[in-house]
Write a protein that holds these residues in place. Sequence first.
Motif, PDB file in Angstrom:
ATOM      1  N   GLU B 162       0.839  -1.210   0.000  1.00  0.00           N
ATOM      2  CA  GLU B 162       0.000   0.000   0.000  1.00  0.00           C
ATOM      3  C   GLU B 162       0.873   1.259   0.000  1.00  0.00           C
ATOM      4  OE1 GLU B 162      -3.381  -0.048   0.053  1.00  0.00           O
ATOM      5  OE2 GLU B 162      -3.811  -2.145   0.608  1.00  0.00           O
ATOM      6  N   GLU B 163       1.949   1.203   0.785  1.00  0.00           N
ATOM      7  CA  GLU B 163       2.809   2.384   0.924  1.00  0.00           C
ATOM      8  C   GLU B 163       3.539   2.741  -0.368  1.00  0.00           C
ATOM      9  OE1 GLU B 163       5.435   1.619   4.213  1.00  0.00           O
ATOM     10  OE2 GLU B 163       3.826   1.880   5.683  1.00  0.00           O
ATOM     11  N   VAL B 164       3.935   1.736  -1.128  1.00  0.00           N
ATOM     12  CA  VAL B 164       4.743   2.010  -2.329  1.00  0.00           C
ATOM     13  C   VAL B 164       3.878   2.153  -3.594  1.00  0.00           C
ATOM     14  CG1 VAL B 164       5.228  -0.376  -3.034  1.00  0.00           C
ATOM     15  CG2 VAL B 164       6.969   1.390  -3.397  1.00  0.00           C
ATOM     16  N   HIS B 168       4.193   3.662  -8.531  1.00  0.00           N
ATOM     17  CA  HIS B 168       4.410   2.837  -9.733  1.00  0.00           C
ATOM     18  C   HIS B 168       4.002   3.551 -11.018  1.00  0.00           C
ATOM     19  CE1 HIS B 168       0.060   1.647  -9.720  1.00  0.00           C
ATOM     20  NE2 HIS B 168       0.283   1.534 -11.006  1.00  0.00           N
ATOM     21  N   LYS B 169       3.102   4.535 -10.901  1.00  0.00           N
ATOM     22  CA  LYS B 169       2.603   5.192 -12.114  1.00  0.00           C
ATOM     23  C   LYS B 169       3.721   5.845 -12.923  1.00  0.00           C
ATOM     24  CE  LYS B 169      -1.896   4.688 -11.619  1.00  0.00           C
ATOM     25  NZ  LYS B 169      -2.713   3.994 -12.625  1.00  0.00           N
ATOM     26  N   GLU B 170       4.697   6.365 -12.193  1.00  0.00           N
ATOM     27  CA  GLU B 170       5.770   7.101 -12.859  1.00  0.00           C
ATOM     28  C   GLU B 170       6.588   6.213 -13.802  1.00  0.00           C
ATOM     29  OE1 GLU B 170       8.590  10.753 -11.306  1.00  0.00           O
ATOM     30  OE2 GLU B 170       8.718   8.853 -10.289  1.00  0.00           O
ATOM     31  N   LYS B 218      -1.023   9.153  -6.879  1.00  0.00           N
ATOM     32  CA  LYS B 218       0.264   8.895  -7.524  1.00  0.00           C
ATOM     33  C   LYS B 218       1.200  10.069  -7.270  1.00  0.00           C
ATOM     34  CE  LYS B 218      -0.891  10.801 -12.063  1.00  0.00           C
ATOM     35  NZ  LYS B 218      -0.984  10.567 -13.498  1.00  0.00           N
ATOM     36  N   VAL B 219       2.488   9.784  -7.269  1.00  0.00           N
ATOM     37  CA  VAL B 219       3.483  10.827  -7.058  1.00  0.00           C
ATOM     38  C   VAL B 219       4.416  10.805  -8.266  1.00  0.00           C
ATOM     39  CG1 VAL B 219       5.095  11.810  -5.399  1.00  0.00           C
ATOM     40  CG2 VAL B 219       3.412  10.157  -4.641  1.00  0.00           C
ATOM     41  N   ILE B 226      12.493  16.896  -9.728  1.00  0.00           N
ATOM     42  CA  ILE B 226      11.741  17.268  -8.524  1.00  0.00           C
ATOM     43  C   ILE B 226      11.648  16.016  -7.646  1.00  0.00           C
ATOM     44  CG2 ILE B 226       9.618  18.310  -7.634  1.00  0.00           C
ATOM     45  CD1 ILE B 226      10.952  20.063  -9.701  1.00  0.00           C
ATOM     46  N   HIS B 227      12.397  16.025  -6.554  1.00  0.00           N
ATOM     47  CA  HIS B 227      12.534  14.807  -5.761  1.00  0.00           C
ATOM     48  C   HIS B 227      11.899  14.898  -4.381  1.00  0.00           C
ATOM     49  CE1 HIS B 227      15.136  12.714  -8.596  1.00  0.00           C
ATOM     50  NE2 HIS B 227      15.657  13.892  -8.865  1.00  0.00           N
ATOM     51  N   THR B 228      11.846  13.765  -3.719  1.00  0.00           N
ATOM     52  CA  THR B 228      11.414  13.747  -2.324  1.00  0.00           C
ATOM     53  C   THR B 228      12.596  14.263  -1.491  1.00  0.00           C
ATOM     54  OG1 THR B 228      12.309  11.547  -1.897  1.00  0.00           O
ATOM     55  CG2 THR B 228      10.068  11.658  -2.773  1.00  0.00           C
ATOM     56  N   GLU B 229      12.347  14.554  -0.232  1.00  0.00           N
ATOM     57  CA  GLU B 229      13.428  15.070   0.613  1.00  0.00           C
ATOM     58  C   GLU B 229      14.515  14.025   0.834  1.00  0.00           C
ATOM     59  OE1 GLU B 229      10.519  14.671   4.232  1.00  0.00           O
ATOM     60  OE2 GLU B 229      12.522  15.048   5.009  1.00  0.00           O
TER      61      GLU B 229
END
Lengths: 172, 250
Positions: B162-164, B168-170, B218-219, B226-229
């Motif tokens: 669920e967390e990941v 996957h869309k990217e 989705k992320v 543009i990344h996560t921290e």
Amino acid sequence: METIPLVTEAQRERQLRRSSSRLPELWALLDAVSDPEIPVVSLWDLGILQDIKADEDKLTVEITPTYSGCPAMAEIAVEIEKALAATDYREVEVVSLLTPTWTTDFMSSQGREKLREYGIAPPAPKSLAEKISCPQCRSEEVELISEFGSTACKALYRCSDCLEPFDYFKCI
Amino acid sequence: MSQPLIDYCIAQGDDALIFGQRMTEWCYSAPFLEEDLALANVALDLIGRAQMFYDYAAELADDGRSADDIAFLRDARSYTNLLINELPRGDFAFSMARFLIVDTFNVLYLEQLVNSADERIAAIAAKAIKESRYHLRRSSDWVIRLGDGTEESHEKMQKGLEEVWGYHKELFIATAGERELIANNIAVDRESLYSQWSDQIDAVLKEATLSRPEDGWKVVGGREGIHTEHLGHMLSEMQYLQRSYPGVEW
């Protein structure tokens, strides 16, 4: 009549390159060089050594890495240069080739036996109709413990008869 | 054609390097010794793959940069890896869910990339596909074993999935430059792989008695830098030596 080849096309070409080479003494020199992680098997027997080319006073040695991240490649290149340093050639260059893609089919039958004596079960390709067997007692009653062993090229097995764990050289 | 190809090689390299580097964090802290070895070996395959792509990018760009410069001297905003690769390592179930998603994609992608019109790309793919098939066999096994295991392992596996899931869309979004390469049969149309990917994931989840998460979120943004921290922290550790002692060698 159907002909069943005992060696793959790529392996046949590799053997042909060696047997038709004008530099047999250099191939023989490199027979003393091995993968530092499997010191009993020469680069030739392991199938890493592809060709040796001479151009005036420069030698080019072509090798194919086993796995893309294999950390032994840099050391192997240094060992090759050392082994050829005593020859009359002024320069030795070791080139890492992507094609032909290395496969366990490149391994010689002598290399397979040496692996077994050393305690590593040799790859068991379908073409050889051979099963994975314990390098200690030759039993084929074996079970997989882990898909990866001590290096990327090996998996970890255990013999169900003599109970010894052993490395198996994966077939790729 | 040259710039899109350079960008493409760097992006492929970034995906492999960042995922590989992240997975090396398991070394010495996996659930048991065999997993320490396995995860380190998979990470090594990925880092080797990054090097092959970076070497080619460096040759094409011919601007004096080496593969090492590309890896160690760029900031987070210049990295173009997909976000799924940079997420923190999480627990073992999360890592296996992530591996399953990425490995399934990689096998489908590389199977077609071996036919690339660019010979060098095709050769890299031919080497990488053998390794990815092996990775997939292993990650599928783990997801099935944990999903169809004890109540606790099932719960953890479902939670990891669920967390990941939203990342996957990217995997299926091509950049403009990549589309040019697809039109020239150099790159693979990643969007077209979705239904096959989806079917294969479903089959594994079914055997693992896990339920497929909803596609509610989705992320995206990795390919635009543009990344996560999390990426910056990881690079500061990974690049520390080269940044502190520029040009240092073994």
